[in-house]
Design a protein around this motif. Sequence first.
Motif, mmCIF file in Angstrom:
data_model
loop_
_atom_site.group_PDB
_atom_site.id
_atom_site.type_symbol
_atom_site.label_atom_id
_atom_site.label_comp_id
_atom_site.label_asym_id
_atom_site.label_seq_id
_atom_site.Cartn_x
_atom_site.Cartn_y
_atom_site.Cartn_z
ATOM 1 N N VAL A 89 0.857 -1.200 0.000
ATOM 2 C CA VAL A 89 0.000 0.000 0.000
ATOM 3 C C VAL A 89 0.891 1.248 0.000
ATOM 4 N N CYS A 90 1.954 1.231 0.787
ATOM 5 C CA CYS A 90 2.883 2.382 0.817
ATOM 6 C C CYS A 90 3.501 2.601 -0.561
ATOM 7 N N GLU A 91 3.908 1.516 -1.192
ATOM 8 C CA GLU A 91 4.543 1.606 -2.518
ATOM 9 C C GLU A 91 3.574 2.199 -3.537
ATOM 10 N N CYS A 92 2.320 1.760 -3.469
ATOM 11 C CA CYS A 92 1.298 2.286 -4.392
ATOM 12 C C CYS A 92 1.117 3.788 -4.160
ATOM 13 N N ILE A 93 0.989 4.183 -2.906
ATOM 14 C CA ILE A 93 0.777 5.612 -2.598
ATOM 15 C C ILE A 93 1.990 6.430 -3.068
ATOM 16 N N ALA A 94 3.182 5.860 -2.900
ATOM 17 C CA ALA A 94 4.407 6.568 -3.306
ATOM 18 C C ALA A 94 4.427 6.844 -4.806
ATOM 19 N N THR A 175 -3.137 -3.506 -6.783
ATOM 20 C CA THR A 175 -3.158 -4.980 -6.894
ATOM 21 C C THR A 175 -1.807 -5.485 -7.420
ATOM 22 N N ASP A 176 -1.194 -4.753 -8.333
ATOM 23 C CA ASP A 176 0.143 -5.162 -8.810
ATOM 24 C C ASP A 176 1.173 -5.130 -7.677
ATOM 25 N N GLN A 177 1.108 -4.068 -6.866
ATOM 26 C CA GLN A 177 2.068 -3.955 -5.752
ATOM 27 C C GLN A 177 1.855 -5.093 -4.746
ATOM 28 N N ILE A 178 0.583 -5.422 -4.499
ATOM 29 C CA ILE A 178 0.302 -6.507 -3.538
ATOM 30 C C ILE A 178 0.872 -7.821 -4.066
ATOM 31 N N LYS A 179 0.673 -8.069 -5.361
ATOM 32 C CA LYS A 179 1.198 -9.306 -5.968
ATOM 33 C C LYS A 179 2.709 -9.400 -5.798
ATOM 34 N N THR A 180 3.402 -8.308 -6.169
ATOM 35 C CA THR A 180 4.865 -8.311 -6.100
ATOM 36 C C THR A 180 5.337 -8.542 -4.666
ATOM 37 N N SER A 181 4.702 -7.847 -3.732
ATOM 38 C CA SER A 181 5.124 -7.911 -2.339
ATOM 39 C C SER A 181 4.822 -9.299 -1.740
ATOM 40 N N SER A 199 11.947 -0.005 8.329
ATOM 41 C CA SER A 199 12.384 1.304 7.831
ATOM 42 C C SER A 199 11.200 2.167 7.371
ATOM 43 N N THR A 200 10.019 1.558 7.251
ATOM 44 C CA THR A 200 8.829 2.326 6.846
ATOM 45 C C THR A 200 7.920 2.598 8.046
ATOM 46 N N LEU A 201 8.273 2.028 9.183
ATOM 47 C CA LEU A 201 7.410 2.113 10.369
ATOM 48 C C LEU A 201 7.505 3.487 11.040
#
Length: 255
Positions: A89-94, A175-181, A199-201
């Motif tokens: 979710v963080c990656e998507c928002i970024a 959904t792509d980010q969730i798959k990769t992660s 490191s994201t916390l």
Amino acid sequence: MKIKAGSNKIIYFEKVDSTNEEAEKLLFSRLLEEYTVIVTDFQLKGKGVGRNTWQSDPAMNILMSIVLHPEFLNPADQFMINKVVSLAVCECIAQFLPEKSIYIKWPNDIYVEDRKIAGILSKNIIMGHQFSSCIVGIGLNVNQITFDPDVPNPVSLAQLTGSAVDRESVLGNLTDQIKTSYERLRSGNFGEIDQDYLSTLLNYNLSAIYESHGKRFEGIIRNVDPFGRLILETGGEIKKYDMKEITLISNKISP
Ligand code: BTN
């Protein structure tokens, strides 16, 4: 919302009580393949963590649940799913807010700076000692501009970018980010996932004020254990807290 199915199976409802509940119902009536997404424009009974509700104006945001079958995962490691989804979710928002700082606020929230943009609510289905399925519900604020005054600190992508954001591209990216992660989890890279998670916390290795059992105190997050408990250093001691036992009161200690 116009839905392009892409490589995932997407089940769209104009409105539904809760996408998590709907996913659970569907899952018990037939087999849903991994990465099936249940998505809606409006929830009549959107659920948040604990007794909280999840509020979202019609056709403004992302309200979705994704079905996973983590049979490869020991149920004792179930918090790893929360970690990989939170990172996704963080990656998507970024991707939409490349200039902003995005954090995971333990245990289920995603923040942009000091405001909440998304929440995650998962249900794990474990049969005997074996993981069967996991329904991961995600609410992500995209185009909503005004929020109920009782929603603490909300923010949306549109508020931060200054213009409306295409919800379909957010859903596709998410959904792509969730798959990769999640595939990273399947390949067993726990160490790397743990590092990225810490490191994201929000407030990792930083002093902040917390409240637990009616008492306020200063503490520093040092880790999150495999059961998802917060490991906090406070008064020279290390203590562990369950999700319901502790609340963050303020991020920064005023001098
Ligand atoms: C929280 O921050 O309390 C978690 C919120 C999770 C909300 C999402 S919206 C889609 C899915 N369906 C629900 O009823 N809840 C989750």
